[in-house]
Design an enzyme around this catalytic site. Structure first.
Site, PDB file in Angstrom:
ATOM      1  N   THR A   1       0.857  -1.177   0.000  1.00 53.50           N
ATOM      2  CA  THR A   1       0.000   0.000   0.000  1.00 53.50           C
ATOM      3  C   THR A   1       0.896   1.231   0.000  1.00 53.50           C
ATOM      4  O   THR A   1       1.990   1.210   0.563  1.00 53.50           O
ATOM      5  CB  THR A   1      -1.009  -0.024   1.170  1.00 53.50           C
ATOM      6  OG1 THR A   1      -2.008   0.978   0.946  1.00 53.50           O
ATOM      7  CG2 THR A   1      -0.358   0.241   2.516  1.00 53.50           C
TER       8      THR A   1
ATOM      9  N   CYS B   1      -2.174   7.258   8.404  1.00 51.32           N
ATOM     10  CA  CYS B   1      -2.795   5.941   8.253  1.00 51.32           C
ATOM     11  C   CYS B   1      -1.815   4.853   8.695  1.00 51.32           C
ATOM     12  O   CYS B   1      -0.605   5.066   8.727  1.00 51.32           O
ATOM     13  CB  CYS B   1      -3.166   5.681   6.798  1.00 51.32           C
ATOM     14  SG  CYS B   1      -4.502   6.731   6.177  1.00 51.32           S
TER      15      CYS B   1
ATOM     16  N   HIS C   1      -5.441  -1.007   5.094  1.00 53.90           N
ATOM     17  CA  HIS C   1      -4.953   0.371   5.128  1.00 53.90           C
ATOM     18  C   HIS C   1      -5.930   1.154   6.006  1.00 53.90           C
ATOM     19  O   HIS C   1      -7.002   1.556   5.565  1.00 53.90           O
ATOM     20  CB  HIS C   1      -4.920   0.909   3.689  1.00 53.90           C
ATOM     21  CG  HIS C   1      -4.334   2.287   3.551  1.00 53.90           C
ATOM     22  ND1 HIS C   1      -3.392   2.591   2.605  1.00 53.90           N
ATOM     23  CD2 HIS C   1      -4.564   3.441   4.217  1.00 53.90           C
ATOM     24  CE1 HIS C   1      -3.068   3.881   2.700  1.00 53.90           C
ATOM     25  NE2 HIS C   1      -3.778   4.415   3.668  1.00 53.90           N
TER      26      HIS C   1
END
Lengths: 205, 168
Positions: free
Chosen positions: B30, B36, B53
């Site tokens: 990702t 995040c 994620h």
């Protein structure tokens, strides 16, 4: 919220695009005064998009950019970003007669100069929007970072993403001369701010 | 959010607030993690790994439209995806990266800016709730990360904009 799961109507898109045009028009004027040169702007895109699509606008989530971030409160909640590709940020500093290190990254002085430029430009953008909508907008102190576009933008998604899985993106580009300095304004209004914003602009939902 | 295992591409990319599961030799990645958190749960024996994620620490009490967006429901989802593929809970291991604070906190904005550390804390709590050991983490700081997990070597590689690439 109305705009959360459905797409924006034609009229709503027009209103948001106009909002972006007026805002960026004022920001472009501010930048041209700062640089003493002509600054142009491109047509705004205003649409509901997936979080991942937003960083694609600047070339992908991993592209290194300088991001100047302001949080909006008051009559309109959300976030405002000015993203400058690293090369543009360096060029901008040269235009401002600041010595630019050729090394990777930017010094504290350079970052703080860019934060101030971002503050001036975002301030012009948002002042125009406040005047147009008669909403009282409160801006946070500008924060600046140099990093991957995706990483810089994700705080904006959080501000609009606690209720929705998509964000309303109002994107406008401005550039100077031969595109040696270009930048993108991203305005991400909170979904719950859309009704008051449209109402203030005389647009029905 | 998808639960099928694609077989074509080498590296499966997971988008913001999404999740997926891959089987070796595939890798899973990702991009552009700021505050995040990228959480990887994997099973050594089965050569399976899943990634979520995560954007926010905890899901609202009702009307959760996307479980992968939150640390609590995202971890639960990933655990159930892996166990559904025959992995036993006791053999699941975890690695995570992200949770940075991209901008310095100032005044009213500070609570928002601190969401990275809060995400990390929420993931730790969710892992503890399932009894899953954390085998490695690279969290906090103020730099964005792109991560890629190789199930065969159980290695997470982290790429940053200015500090190069490293593994753990």
């Amino acid at each position: 919220m109305t705009s959360e799961n459905s797409s924006l109507s034609e009229q709503q898109q027009d209103v948001l695009r106009e909002l972006g045009n007026v805002g960026a028009g004022h920001a472009a004027t501010a930048l041209s005064v700062l640089l003493g040169q002509t600054v142009r702007m491109s047509v705004t895109a205003a649409r509901l998009c997936e979080f991942d699509e937003i960083s694609e606008v600047v070339g992908g989530a991993e592209v290194p950019v300088v991001g100047i971030f302001l949080q909006l409160n008051g009559g309109l909640h959300g976030s405002m970003f000015l993203l400058l590709p690293l090369s543009s940020a360096r060029q901008l500093l040269r235009h401002l007669h600041l010595p630019v290190d050729s090394e990777e990254g930017l010094s504290d002085l350079e970052m703080s100069a860019l934060a101030e430029v971002g503050n001036i430009l975002s301030g012009s953008y948002l002042t125009a929007i406040a005047e147009m909508s008669s909403l009282v907008l409160q801006l946070s102190v500008p924060a600046v970072a140099l990093d991957m576009a995706g990483a810089i933008l994700d705080v904006g998604f959080m501000l609009s993403g606690d209720v929705a899985d998509r964000a309303i993106l109002i994107n406008t580009s401005i550039w100077q001369g031969d595109r040696s300095v270009d930048g993108h304004f991203f305005m991400l209004p909170h979904p719950e701010s859309m009704a008051p914003l449209f109402a203030a602009l005389g647009c029905s939902l | 959010m998808m639960s099928t295992i694609p077989v074509s591409s080498e590296v499966v990319r997971v988008g913001i607030a999404q999740g997926n599961v891959v089987r070796a030799p595939q890798r899973i990645s990702t991009t552009g993690l700021g505050s995040c958190v990228g959480l990887v749960l994997y099973d050594e024996g089965q050569k399976l790994a899943g990634l979520v994620h995560i954007m926010l620490p905890s899901a609202p009490r009702e009307n959760v439209t996307n479980v992968c967006k939150y640390a609590d429901t995202g971890t639960d989802w990933l655990v159930s995806e892996l166990t559904a593929q025959g992995v036993s809970l006791a053999s699941i291991r975890a690695k995570m990266a992200g949770g940075a604070q991209m901008f310095a906190a100032t005044g009213q904005a500070s609570e928002v800016m601190r969401v990275g550390p809060r995400n990390v804390e929420a993931v730790r709590e969710a892992l503890a709730r399932h009894g899953i050991p954390l085998f490695g983490s690279d969290v906090g700081g103020n730099a964005g990360r792109t991560i890629e997990f190789d199930v065969r070597t159980e290695t997470m590689s982290v790429r940053t904009a200015l500090s190069g690439t490293y593994c753990f």
